[in-house]
Design an enzyme around this catalytic site. Structure first.
Site, PDB file in Angstrom:
ATOM      1  CG  HIS A 269     -11.369   1.021   0.147  1.00 17.42           C
ATOM      2  ND1 HIS A 269     -11.383  -0.370   0.621  1.00 17.42           N
ATOM      3  CD2 HIS A 269     -10.506   1.672   0.900  1.00 17.42           C
ATOM      4  CE1 HIS A 269     -10.442  -0.386   1.686  1.00 17.42           C
ATOM      5  NE2 HIS A 269      -9.989   0.542   1.854  1.00 17.42           N
TER       6      HIS A 269
ATOM      7  CB  CYS B 206      -2.178  -3.045   5.048  1.00 15.44           C
ATOM      8  SG  CYS B 206      -3.989  -2.463   5.093  1.00 15.44           S
TER       9      CYS B 206
ATOM     10  CG  ASP C 212      -1.881  -1.080   0.931  1.00 22.31           C
ATOM     11  OD1 ASP C 212      -1.901  -1.969   0.220  1.00 22.31           O
ATOM     12  OD2 ASP C 212      -2.824  -1.063   1.978  1.00 22.31           O
TER      13      ASP C 212
ATOM     14  CE  LYS D  91      -4.176  -4.240   1.405  1.00 22.10           C
ATOM     15  NZ  LYS D  91      -4.958  -3.161   1.890  1.00 22.10           N
TER      16      LYS D  91
ATOM     17  CG  ASP E  56      -6.748  -0.037   0.996  1.00 23.63           C
ATOM     18  OD1 ASP E  56      -6.998  -1.139   1.339  1.00 23.63           O
ATOM     19  OD2 ASP E  56      -7.104   1.098   1.975  1.00 23.63           O
TER      20      ASP E  56
ATOM     21  CG  HIS F 298      -8.632   4.904   2.774  1.00 25.50           C
ATOM     22  ND1 HIS F 298      -9.492   4.708   3.854  1.00 25.50           N
ATOM     23  CD2 HIS F 298      -7.916   4.031   2.622  1.00 25.50           C
ATOM     24  CE1 HIS F 298      -9.680   3.616   3.850  1.00 25.50           C
ATOM     25  NE2 HIS F 298      -8.669   2.930   3.377  1.00 25.50           N
TER      26      HIS F 298
HETATM   27  C1  VGL Z   1      -4.843   0.759   5.613  1.00 31.74           C
HETATM   28  C2  VGL Z   1      -6.393   1.581   7.120  1.00 31.74           C
HETATM   29  C3  VGL Z   1      -7.317   1.301   6.055  1.00 31.74           C
HETATM   30  C4  VGL Z   1      -3.524   0.284   5.512  1.00 31.74           C
HETATM   31  C5  VGL Z   1      -5.662   0.573   4.486  1.00 31.74           C
HETATM   32  O1  VGL Z   1      -2.713   0.136   4.372  1.00 31.74           O
HETATM   33  O2  VGL Z   1      -2.543   0.169   6.420  1.00 31.74           O
HETATM   34  N1  VGL Z   1      -5.188   1.143   6.822  1.00 31.74           N
HETATM   35  N2  VGL Z   1      -6.978   0.899   4.936  1.00 31.74           N
HETATM   36 ZN    ZN Z   2      -8.459   0.854   3.241  1.00 34.61          ZN
END
Ligand code: VGL
Ligand code: ZN
Length: 209
Positions: free
Chosen positions: A52, A155, A12, A110, A50, A85
């Protein structure tokens, strides 16, 4: 150079997790030069992203009256609420510009199911849906994983715990990670949890020796 049975997983490293981003991790940009030093050592480089939908259930905006940082039930699961995000196709979801990844990098996305969050690069938080990363690693006969990125306490941690559970020899390159949590106790807890699961916590210099 690492052997062909070893892979680097960059977790990420996306604009929204960098300073100025929607879910900024303090000093998150400092992981980029570490990644850029490590990438050329590996034949196999994997990134997680990430990714979404705009109505994702981890977003506080989807829970009227609730706030960022609250924990709510989504289905059976406890869900921490985050700012919006890493919305699919947004600039915030893009990999950091300064990250030097080759075009042959494998990308595992993901958090695409609006009803379920996914911290690990392997499975969603309910361990019901796999991303395909495990199969990919098996097909490529990868035995050993080096994991780094954002964020240490979310993550990175869950990716490393699943990797160890799946019997990969797993190391986290800790200087290549930064955490969401500002309290050092939470970061220590995350590190202890990974160590207890058999994850080695090492400095990235060790991959060059
Ligand atoms: C993450 C919170 C929400 C991460 C991703 O990449 O650690 N943390 N989504
Ligand atoms: Zn996230």
């Amino acid at each position: 150079m690492k052997s062909k049975h070893e892979a680097l997983i960059l977790v990420d490293i996306q604009n929204d997790f960098l300073p100025g981003g929607a879910l900024a991790v303090a000093r998150g940009d400092e992981v980029i030069p570490v990644a850029n030093r490590c990438v050329p050592e590996f034949d196999n480089v994997i990134t997680t992203q990430d990714w979404h939908p705009a109505n994702h259930s981890s977003f506080a905006s989807q829970h009227p009256g609730r706030h960022i940082g609250d924990v709510v039930k989504v289905g059976d699961a406890d869900q921490v609420l985050w700012p919006d995000h890493c919305v699919q196709l947004s600039e915030g979801a893009a990999f950091a510009d300064a990250l030097e990844i080759r075009c042959d990098v494998a990308i595992f996305r993901k958090g695409t199911d609006p009803a379920m969050d996914s911290y690990s690069g392997f499975f969603d938080n309910g361990h019901k849906h796999a991303t395909g990363l495990h199969e990919y690693l098996r097909e490529h006969q990868i035995k050993r994983l080096y994991i780094m990125g954002l964020a240490t306490d979310y993550c990175v941690k869950y990716t490393a715990l699943d990797a160890a559970m799946l019997n990969f020899e797993t190391s986290v390159l800790i200087d290549g990670c930064r955490s969401v949590s500002q309290s050092s106790g939470d970061l220590e807890d995350a590190i202890d949890e990974m160590k207890a699961a058999g994850v080695q916590i090492i400095h990235s210099d060790e991959i060059f020796s």
